[in-house]
Write a protein that holds these residues in place. Sequence first.
Motif, mmCIF file in Angstrom:
data_model
loop_
_atom_site.group_PDB
_atom_site.id
_atom_site.type_symbol
_atom_site.label_atom_id
_atom_site.label_comp_id
_atom_site.label_asym_id
_atom_site.label_seq_id
_atom_site.Cartn_x
_atom_site.Cartn_y
_atom_site.Cartn_z
ATOM 1 N N VAL A 112 0.860 -1.176 0.000
ATOM 2 C CA VAL A 112 0.000 0.000 0.000
ATOM 3 C C VAL A 112 0.894 1.223 0.000
ATOM 4 N N ASN A 113 0.643 2.151 -0.916
ATOM 5 C CA ASN A 113 1.280 3.459 -0.885
ATOM 6 C C ASN A 113 0.221 4.427 -0.399
ATOM 7 N N ALA A 114 0.482 5.078 0.720
ATOM 8 C CA ALA A 114 -0.505 5.940 1.347
ATOM 9 C C ALA A 114 0.027 7.361 1.462
ATOM 10 N N SER A 115 -0.881 8.308 1.332
ATOM 11 C CA SER A 115 -0.553 9.725 1.373
ATOM 12 C C SER A 115 -1.393 10.377 2.464
ATOM 13 N N TYR A 116 -0.756 11.117 3.360
ATOM 14 C CA TYR A 116 -1.448 11.769 4.466
ATOM 15 C C TYR A 116 -1.169 13.266 4.423
ATOM 16 N N TRP A 117 -2.185 14.064 4.694
ATOM 17 C CA TRP A 117 -2.027 15.515 4.761
ATOM 18 C C TRP A 117 -2.211 15.962 6.198
ATOM 19 N N ILE A 118 -1.214 16.667 6.728
ATOM 20 C CA ILE A 118 -1.254 17.221 8.077
ATOM 21 C C ILE A 118 -1.313 18.733 7.907
ATOM 22 N N SER A 119 -2.421 19.323 8.263
ATOM 23 C CA SER A 119 -2.688 20.734 7.941
ATOM 24 C C SER A 119 -2.107 21.710 8.957
ATOM 25 N N GLU A 120 -0.943 21.377 9.467
ATOM 26 C CA GLU A 120 -0.293 22.241 10.453
ATOM 27 C C GLU A 120 1.206 21.982 10.406
ATOM 28 N N LEU A 121 1.993 23.024 10.560
ATOM 29 C CA LEU A 121 3.447 22.884 10.649
ATOM 30 C C LEU A 121 3.852 22.852 12.114
ATOM 31 N N PRO A 122 4.796 21.995 12.487
ATOM 32 C CA PRO A 122 5.217 21.942 13.883
ATOM 33 C C PRO A 122 6.050 23.169 14.267
ATOM 34 N N LEU A 123 5.700 23.774 15.373
ATOM 35 C CA LEU A 123 6.446 24.942 15.862
ATOM 36 C C LEU A 123 7.828 24.553 16.375
ATOM 37 N N ASP A 124 7.958 23.301 16.862
ATOM 38 C CA ASP A 124 9.230 22.831 17.411
ATOM 39 C C ASP A 124 9.958 21.866 16.460
ATOM 40 N N ASP A 125 9.522 21.780 15.204
ATOM 41 C CA ASP A 125 10.112 20.920 14.173
ATOM 42 C C ASP A 125 9.889 19.438 14.426
ATOM 43 N N ARG A 126 9.017 19.078 15.387
ATOM 44 C CA ARG A 126 8.835 17.670 15.746
ATOM 45 C C ARG A 126 7.425 17.188 15.414
ATOM 46 N N VAL A 127 7.365 15.951 14.913
ATOM 47 C CA VAL A 127 6.108 15.281 14.608
ATOM 48 C C VAL A 127 6.176 13.896 15.246
ATOM 49 N N LEU A 128 5.159 13.568 16.043
ATOM 50 C CA LEU A 128 5.073 12.243 16.640
ATOM 51 C C LEU A 128 4.136 11.395 15.790
ATOM 52 N N ILE A 129 4.646 10.247 15.333
ATOM 53 C CA ILE A 129 3.841 9.315 14.550
ATOM 54 C C ILE A 129 3.674 8.041 15.362
ATOM 55 N N THR A 130 2.423 7.689 15.609
ATOM 56 C CA THR A 130 2.085 6.434 16.273
ATOM 57 C C THR A 130 1.385 5.570 15.232
ATOM 58 N N LEU A 131 1.865 4.359 15.067
ATOM 59 C CA LEU A 131 1.396 3.507 13.973
ATOM 60 C C LEU A 131 1.196 2.091 14.473
ATOM 61 N N GLU A 132 0.105 1.473 13.992
ATOM 62 C CA GLU A 132 -0.093 0.043 14.201
ATOM 63 C C GLU A 132 -1.094 -0.486 13.180
ATOM 64 N N TRP A 133 -1.018 -1.755 12.925
ATOM 65 C CA TRP A 133 -1.991 -2.465 12.095
ATOM 66 C C TRP A 133 -2.089 -3.864 12.686
ATOM 67 N N PRO A 134 -2.734 -3.971 13.853
ATOM 68 C CA PRO A 134 -2.713 -5.240 14.587
ATOM 69 C C PRO A 134 -3.329 -6.402 13.814
ATOM 70 N N TYR A 135 -4.325 -6.151 12.999
ATOM 71 C CA TYR A 135 -4.999 -7.223 12.276
ATOM 72 C C TYR A 135 -4.143 -7.801 11.165
ATOM 73 N N ALA A 136 -3.113 -7.077 10.773
ATOM 74 C CA ALA A 136 -2.175 -7.575 9.765
ATOM 75 C C ALA A 136 -0.834 -7.951 10.386
ATOM 76 N N GLY A 137 -0.698 -7.804 11.708
ATOM 77 C CA GLY A 137 0.522 -8.221 12.392
ATOM 78 C C GLY A 137 1.551 -7.138 12.620
ATOM 79 N N LEU A 138 1.203 -5.868 12.399
ATOM 80 C CA LEU A 138 2.155 -4.777 12.599
ATOM 81 C C LEU A 138 1.950 -4.197 14.000
ATOM 82 N N PRO A 139 2.961 -4.275 14.872
ATOM 83 C CA PRO A 139 2.798 -3.839 16.257
ATOM 84 C C PRO A 139 2.782 -2.314 16.408
ATOM 85 N N LEU A 140 2.302 -1.868 17.540
ATOM 86 C CA LEU A 140 2.277 -0.447 17.879
ATOM 87 C C LEU A 140 3.704 0.079 18.021
#
Length: 161
Positions: A112-140
């Motif tokens: 899967v090639n996925a595209s996400y739009w985040i409508s805000e720029l980080p003030l501190d240059d940091r972005v936290l990404i939390t990801l999981e797909w438990p039903y396909a075996g991808l852990p948090l």
Amino acid sequence: MTDHVWHAVRPPHDLGVIVHGPVILASAPDIAAGLRAVFAYPSGLHLLLTYRAVGERAVDAGSWSYGRVRRYPGPTADNPYTSPELHVTVNDSAGPAHTSGHIFNSDDAFSVNASYWISELPLDDRVLITLEWPYAGLPLTETVLTLQGLDNLDDRVLRLL
């Protein structure tokens, strides 16, 4: 922290500025998720992710997602389809990010090639990404991206027309 939903929105047609990537975000045996790049624009961030599974995980991922990336929270009796669950935190806004994507199936792989739009720029240059797909075996997993080059985007974004 403010609850927020990052809606599936097309990024601007202009060419953004690459401010991060690539990096592996999550992996388990026979399945992985990676960030290809983050493009910055004055109005937000465009995240390009890819998900890939092989073997039995390809069967699991393909059977759970059906046709395109779905925006469902998890399988139920009425809805057996799921998608990778991506949550993004920027500044004081945190919540799920939604997308549509392209699925590429073969006899032995699922992508899967996925595209996400985040409508805000980080003030501190940091972005936290939390990801999981438990039903396909991808852990948090959680990944903090430190973006480089967010200054003067108005002058640095390449205009197509």
